[in-house]
Design a protein around this motif. Structure first.
Motif, mmCIF file in Angstrom:
data_model
loop_
_atom_site.group_PDB
_atom_site.id
_atom_site.type_symbol
_atom_site.label_atom_id
_atom_site.label_comp_id
_atom_site.label_asym_id
_atom_site.label_seq_id
_atom_site.Cartn_x
_atom_site.Cartn_y
_atom_site.Cartn_z
ATOM 1 N N LEU A 73 48.973 30.986 46.057
ATOM 2 C CA LEU A 73 47.878 31.481 45.218
ATOM 3 C C LEU A 73 47.803 32.997 45.220
ATOM 4 O O LEU A 73 47.447 33.632 44.206
ATOM 5 C CB LEU A 73 46.548 30.904 45.717
ATOM 6 N N ALA A 74 48.129 33.597 46.355
ATOM 7 C CA ALA A 74 47.970 35.042 46.487
ATOM 8 C C ALA A 74 49.009 35.819 45.694
ATOM 9 O O ALA A 74 48.717 36.927 45.200
ATOM 10 C CB ALA A 74 48.043 35.420 47.966
ATOM 11 N N LEU A 75 50.211 35.299 45.547
ATOM 12 C CA LEU A 75 51.264 36.042 44.840
ATOM 13 C C LEU A 75 50.895 36.297 43.369
ATOM 14 O O LEU A 75 50.923 37.457 42.906
ATOM 15 C CB LEU A 75 52.588 35.286 44.951
ATOM 16 N N PRO A 76 50.554 35.266 42.571
ATOM 17 C CA PRO A 76 50.154 35.576 41.179
ATOM 18 C C PRO A 76 48.864 36.385 41.101
ATOM 19 O O PRO A 76 48.692 37.189 40.171
ATOM 20 C CB PRO A 76 49.984 34.187 40.551
ATOM 21 N N ALA A 77 47.965 36.193 42.080
ATOM 22 C CA ALA A 77 46.737 36.994 42.071
ATOM 23 C C ALA A 77 47.063 38.470 42.284
ATOM 24 O O ALA A 77 46.437 39.349 41.656
ATOM 25 C CB ALA A 77 45.790 36.495 43.153
ATOM 26 N N LEU A 78 48.039 38.766 43.159
ATOM 27 C CA LEU A 78 48.419 40.166 43.376
ATOM 28 C C LEU A 78 49.050 40.752 42.125
ATOM 29 O O LEU A 78 48.748 41.914 41.743
ATOM 30 C CB LEU A 78 49.393 40.260 44.551
ATOM 31 N N VAL A 79 49.914 39.981 41.464
ATOM 32 C CA VAL A 79 50.546 40.477 40.222
ATOM 33 C C VAL A 79 49.473 40.746 39.172
ATOM 34 O O VAL A 79 49.492 41.793 38.481
ATOM 35 C CB VAL A 79 51.581 39.456 39.717
ATOM 36 N N THR A 86 44.219 47.087 39.933
ATOM 37 C CA THR A 86 44.487 47.159 41.371
ATOM 38 C C THR A 86 43.266 47.585 42.180
ATOM 39 O O THR A 86 42.957 48.762 42.331
ATOM 40 C CB THR A 86 45.648 48.122 41.685
ATOM 41 N N LEU A 87 42.593 46.572 42.736
ATOM 42 C CA LEU A 87 41.523 46.828 43.687
ATOM 43 C C LEU A 87 42.102 46.830 45.113
ATOM 44 O O LEU A 87 42.921 45.985 45.473
ATOM 45 C CB LEU A 87 40.444 45.743 43.594
ATOM 46 N N VAL A 88 41.652 47.793 45.928
ATOM 47 C CA VAL A 88 42.152 47.888 47.308
ATOM 48 C C VAL A 88 41.804 46.631 48.095
ATOM 49 O O VAL A 88 42.598 46.151 48.921
ATOM 50 C CB VAL A 88 41.571 49.141 47.995
ATOM 51 N N ALA A 89 40.632 46.055 47.860
ATOM 52 C CA ALA A 89 40.212 44.854 48.581
ATOM 53 C C ALA A 89 41.180 43.704 48.325
ATOM 54 O O ALA A 89 41.521 42.932 49.236
ATOM 55 C CB ALA A 89 38.791 44.463 48.181
ATOM 56 N N THR A 90 41.646 43.551 47.089
ATOM 57 C CA THR A 90 42.593 42.484 46.759
ATOM 58 C C THR A 90 43.918 42.682 47.482
ATOM 59 O O THR A 90 44.505 41.736 48.016
ATOM 60 C CB THR A 90 42.815 42.424 45.250
ATOM 61 N N VAL A 91 44.402 43.911 47.521
ATOM 62 C CA VAL A 91 45.683 44.201 48.186
ATOM 63 C C VAL A 91 45.572 43.944 49.692
ATOM 64 O O VAL A 91 46.470 43.359 50.309
ATOM 65 C CB VAL A 91 46.107 45.649 47.899
ATOM 66 N N LEU A 92 44.466 44.364 50.296
ATOM 67 C CA LEU A 92 44.295 44.151 51.728
ATOM 68 C C LEU A 92 44.213 42.659 52.064
ATOM 69 O O LEU A 92 44.769 42.198 53.081
ATOM 70 C CB LEU A 92 43.033 44.861 52.220
ATOM 71 N N MET A 93 43.520 41.885 51.233
ATOM 72 C CA MET A 93 43.468 40.442 51.480
ATOM 73 C C MET A 93 44.848 39.805 51.320
ATOM 74 O O MET A 93 45.192 38.861 52.026
ATOM 75 C CB MET A 93 42.451 39.781 50.534
ATOM 76 N N PHE A 94 45.680 40.331 50.410
ATOM 77 C CA PHE A 94 47.041 39.802 50.260
ATOM 78 C C PHE A 94 47.853 40.027 51.540
ATOM 79 O O PHE A 94 48.583 39.133 51.992
ATOM 80 C CB PHE A 94 47.722 40.458 49.063
#
Length: 409
Positions: A73-79, A86-94
């Protein structure tokens, strides 16, 4: 520090709920303040950043219970997040999802994910360099490595430490279990040894006391009664003395070091043992003969080890005790001889028939003790009725090896 163990499948861990809720709240706050990476790519709507954030938060809920599903789930969410601002919170959770996939995932995933993260980092850096000819490509490669390789290899290190700690804990538990088993076996062995020694020390004297006490009660002859009482007194005194020596050795071996040879007899005391049996068995019509057929040890030749000598002495002692209890009137023959290879054989023959006079009760512990002694030394033992020149006899035969218990170990 080891990671907490996963909870039951299908139910998020409490810490995972806190991480997901905190990441989602911080991401929404950053988006509301306009603190994101930049404008969306490919004309995508900006609010899709919140969708990517929500999917990433949902993946965090599965980081322990289903780590590979969370990574999927995280891979397509990161893309999607990269393409929409690009939110920093999303990248850190990835990065946390990648770390959790290596730490909580199956061993095969823990081996493959770090390698795949390195390949993705190299491939993405090469593609970026081919499309964008700028020195900032190096910074892009470092950034990709920080969100893929760094959490993956951190998870590998943490997992290795956790597995090593679990292995050490299991080894410590196994060692403690083995130590407890050894202690239990040692206690049981020591109790059995003490039981054998106690039985061998007092059984002979108590048997003589029981036989002569019964004779004194049944025979109406004052001289015979006085003789029986004299034998009873002598055996009771000797039995008490041997009991005191044994108790002294158990309480403080060093304080009774001078008395230790009396408590651990040798083959040199067989003559005295047979002589004592003659005195105790005279009233029952028993005679005792010792046939010592051992070859005298020459200068420099080793004597039988102490465990072998003690076992031979105790076998003769117990056999004489059994003869006093159960043998019919007649001759009891004790023979000790050398065997090929330096071994030692002990044979005791006693008449085997009904006995008219008084008898002492037996429990069978003597035969059990003799078998245990021979088994500890690795020898052979047999006891039972057999034919003899004068009819049936009770035969006790033991073959003792040339080496004692200590040498076999």
């Amino acid at each position: 520090m080891t990671a907490p163990s996963p909870t039951a499948p299908g139910r998020p861990h409490r810490l995972d709920v806190l991480i997901a809720g905190g990441g989602l709240s911080v991401g929404v706050l950053l988006w509301a303040l306009g603190l994101h990476g930049g404008p969306p790519l490919f004309g995508l709507p900006g609010p899709l950043t919140l969708l990517a954030l929500t999917i990433m938060a949902a993946a965090e809920l599965l980081r322990r219970t289903a780590p590979l599903t969370a990574l999927a789930l995280a891979l397509p969410a990161l893309v999607l997040d990269i393409c929409t601002g690009t939110l920093v919170a999303t990248v850190l959770m990835f990065t946390d999802v990648v770390y959790a996939a290596v730490l909580y995932g199956p061993p095969s995933a823990a081996r493959r994910l770090p390698v795949h993260s390195a390949l993705v980092t190299v491939l993405a850096t090469v593609v970026t360099a081919a499309v964008w000819h700028s020195p900032q490509v190096v910074l892009v490669g470092i950034g990709i490595a920080l969100i893929t390789m760094a959490p993956a290899w951190t998870g590998v290190i943490t997992r290795n430490h956790r597995d090593a700690a679990q292995t050490a804990r299991l080894r410590a538990e196994q060692t403690a279990l083995l130590a407890e088993m050894d202690r239990t076996q040692a206690v049981a062995g020591e109790r059995a040894r003490m039981a054998r020694e106690l039985h061998d020390l007092v059984a002979n004297h108590l048997s003589a006391i029981a036989i002569h006490a019964t004779a004194a009660q049944t025979i109406d002859d004052p001289p015979a009664t006085r003789a029986a009482l004299g034998v009873i007194r002598e055996n009771s005194v000797q039995g008490l003395a041997e009991m005191r020596r044994l108790i002294g050795l158990l309480r403080d071996p060093e304080a009774t070091a001078g008395e230790e040879p009396a408590a651990t007899p040798t083959l040199d005391g067989l003559e005295a043992l047979v002589e004592q049996a003659r005195a105790n068995g005279a009233a029952s019509g028993l005679s005792f003969t010792l046939d010592d057929a051992r070859r005298p040890a020459g200068p420099g030749e080793p004597k039988p080890p102490a465990p072998v000598g003690l076992a031979a002495y105790r076998i003769v002692q117990e056999s004489l005790t059994n003869a006093l209890k159960h043998a019919a009137p007649g001759e009891v023959l004790v023979r000790i001889a050398d065997a090929p290879g330096g071994a030692l054989t002990v044979t005791v023959r006693s008449p085997y028939a009904d006995r008219p006079g008084p008898r002492a009760p037996g429990s069978g512990a003597g035969l059990v003790g003799m078998r245990e002694r021979i088994a500890l030394l690795g020898g052979e033992f047999e006891a039972g009725p057999a034919g003899g020149p004068d009819g049936r006899v009770w035969l006790v035969r033991a073959a003792l090896p040339a080496t004692g218990e200590e040498e076999q170990r």
